[in-house]
Scaffold this active site. Structure first.
Site, mmCIF file in Angstrom:
data_model
loop_
_atom_site.group_PDB
_atom_site.id
_atom_site.type_symbol
_atom_site.label_atom_id
_atom_site.label_comp_id
_atom_site.label_asym_id
_atom_site.label_seq_id
_atom_site.Cartn_x
_atom_site.Cartn_y
_atom_site.Cartn_z
ATOM 1 N N ARG A 87 0.821 -1.219 0.000
ATOM 2 C CA ARG A 87 0.000 0.000 0.000
ATOM 3 C C ARG A 87 0.856 1.271 0.000
ATOM 4 O O ARG A 87 1.648 1.492 0.887
ATOM 5 C CB ARG A 87 -0.913 -0.012 1.228
ATOM 6 N N GLU A 467 -5.008 5.062 -0.447
ATOM 7 C CA GLU A 467 -3.596 5.144 -0.084
ATOM 8 C C GLU A 467 -3.122 6.516 0.384
ATOM 9 O O GLU A 467 -2.267 6.597 1.276
ATOM 10 C CB GLU A 467 -2.743 4.698 -1.277
#
Length: 532
Positions: A87, A467
């Protein structure tokens, strides 16, 4: 393939270790005029996702106006296990490097870090210079307003004063407060979708994205009801309960693409909306005929039943001398019989090249308290304001912001990747690899979603939320640095000298930087203090 956790962690490789050397040109007031960075990225022994890292690191490092800016990247093949994407791959490290440079400049000049940040935060003109067409209209550039709003809502200067008073009266506990901005560039990609309406009125939806807990299916379900609800007002609520989503595969829905980059939800929603538009176009002629025969109104089931009846009401065909004669029932389905209505639509949505990239903005302020004797850190409070555009689902986006931040705290504070002399992973379970826990979450956690103005070319004016908020966890790392700096001021040998603090800022690292990991060093500092 199903793996136990230990085997999975050994195989996954982890994030890329990166070494950065930088040279900075600056003025006495904290304005940075030039920056050159040499980056060495440890890719491991195979390529994997490593070639994307120069791009992702660079787009996040450009969050400040560095003036004359240059970067030299080297992706290094080593004899260690391969690293992979996680991520915010590269973006997380890039954000850390940017904040480290700001902190270093502030330390050298003896300024508060917020002064240096505000000196170098982007104006609209400099943002366009660094990010080009990703920067939209002046109204859409919301970072300056987010920054000022957060300083007020988080009572930044008042709390900074209180923290200084606390640090002056507490020998073994120190606090720090830091506020950081977030710039995150995303790129939209193509995405397929299929929507099928069955004769019982239920709706099956397939999209290319994979549901990982980020709420893709929730948003797609809402989009399906919204798009088909164009047939008449108030229909969306009835349709919502009839929508079912199925995980597609590469045969049922080819070219599904990667579930990455924080944009899969909006891409899938837009692909579904286009498929629903096709179905609405097919259903509208039947709807018009139904309105004529049912002036008092009709339901979704009436519409679908009418079409399905039109397909199945044909009874038997009798052969006569003059040709075939088709006999039908008395149900008034002439309009449905007269046309074949395909109730399944598949699309492959391709983003407009002029709007395939955009920037996400946000800001986060975190206050921490460190225990100098143990190195333990407590996050006392975190305030975040994040621009979600016109959120597709505020509840989902709020969860994404909070979850991303806490995961980022793991990167900046606790998650350490250990290998032995042979390169074998040692931290292969939660006993040795410390993921965030309930004790890691800020004691007070305030998150505000900023709904920015309408934007014609974005998907329902929405923005990504998966994110970008992870990068705001850098505020915790910077706050820890502030607390350590307050502790080191009481050591006569160090004063305000700059110190290096890598990630993660674990307990032993913090204790060591406070010079309390060694009794001899501590007693020596007391002796020096007594002599003075």
């Amino acid at each position: 393939m199903y793996l136990d956790r230990k085997t999975d962690m050994i195989m996954s490789g982890g994030r890329h270790p990166i070494k950065a050397n930088y040279t900075v040109g600056l003025k006495n007031d904290g304005k940075i005029t030039a920056l050159h960075v040499d980056l060495f990225i440890d890719a491991g022994f195979t390529v994997d996702f490593s070639p994307i890292f120069p791009y992702t690191i660079n787009k996040t490092m450009m969050k400040y106006n560095w003036g004359a800016y240059s970067v030299d990247y080297k992706v290094c093949k080593t004899n260690l296990p391969s690293k992979s994407a996680m991520r915010g791959p590269g973006d997380t490290q890039g954000s850390f490097f940017a904040e480290t440079i700001i902190e270093h400049v502030a330390s050298i000049l003896g300024l508060d870090s917020i002064v240096v940040r505000e000196k170098n935060i982007h104006t609209l003109e400099s943002a366009k210079l660094f990010y080009g067409s990703s920067v939209e209209s002046p109204v859409s550039y919301t970072l300056p307003s987010i920054w000022e709003k957060l300083k007020q809502s988080a009572s930044f200067y008042e709390r900074t004063k209180n923290i200084r008073e606390f640090n002056a009266t507490n020998r073994w506990f120190k606090r720090g407060l830091s506020l950081v901005p977030c710039f995150y560039a995303v790129r939209l990609s193509s995405r397929p979708a299929r929507v099928t309406i069955f004769e019982d009125g239920s709706i099956a939806v397939e999209v290319g994205g994979v549901e990982l807990g980020q709420g893709i299916w929730t948003k797609v379900k809402q989009m399906t009801a919204y798009a088909l609800g164009q047939l008449w007002p108030g229909l969306s609520a009835d349709i919502m309960a009839k929508v079912r989503l199925f995980q597609s595969d590469s045969i049922s829905l080819a070219h599904g693409g990667l579930t990455s980059g924080s944009t899969t939800s909006e891409e899938s929603c837009e692909a579904v909306r286009h498929a629903c538009d096709i179905l609405v176009e097919r259903l509208q002629p039947v709807q018009i005929l139904l309105k004529k025969s049912n002036p008092n109104g009709f339901s979704w089931m009436d519409l679908i039943f009418q079409i399905s009846e039109g397909k199945h009401q044909r009874t038997r065909v009798e052969q006569q001398d003059k040709g075939d004669i088709e006999r039908t029932s008395t149900v008034p389905v002439i309009q449905a019989k007269s046309q074949s209505v395909d109730l399944s639509a598949q699309t492959y949505w391709v983003p407009d090249s002029s709007a395939s990239q955009y920037l996400n903005y946000g800001a986060g302020a975190s206050e921490v308290e460190i225990d100098l004797l143990s190195g333990a850190t407590t996050i006392l409070r975190t305030d975040i304001i994040y621009d979600c555009g016109r959120s597709l689902n505020p509840a989902v986006d709020l969860g994404q912001i909070e979850g991303a931040f806490v995961q980022g705290v793991g990167f900046f504070m606790t998650e350490e990747h250990h290998v032995d002399n042979n390169g074998k992973l040692v931290s292969d379970g939660t006993w040795t690899y410390k993921v965030p826990t309930i004790d890691t979450i800020p004691r007070k956690f305030n998150v505000e979603i900023l709904n920015s103005p309408f934007h014609q070319k974005r998907i329902l004016s929405s923005k990504a939320s998966g994110e970008p908020p992870l990068l705001l966890a850098a505020s915790v790392h910077c706050a820890i640095r502030e607390a350590i700096r307050a502790a080191r001021k009481e050591l006569p040998t160090d004063n305000n000298k700059h110190f290096r603090m890598d990630t993660p800022a674990s307990m032993d690292v913090i204790k060591s930087l406070c010079a309390l990991n060694n009794v001899e060093l501590y007693l020596k500092s007391l002796c020096i203090s007594t002599k003075q």
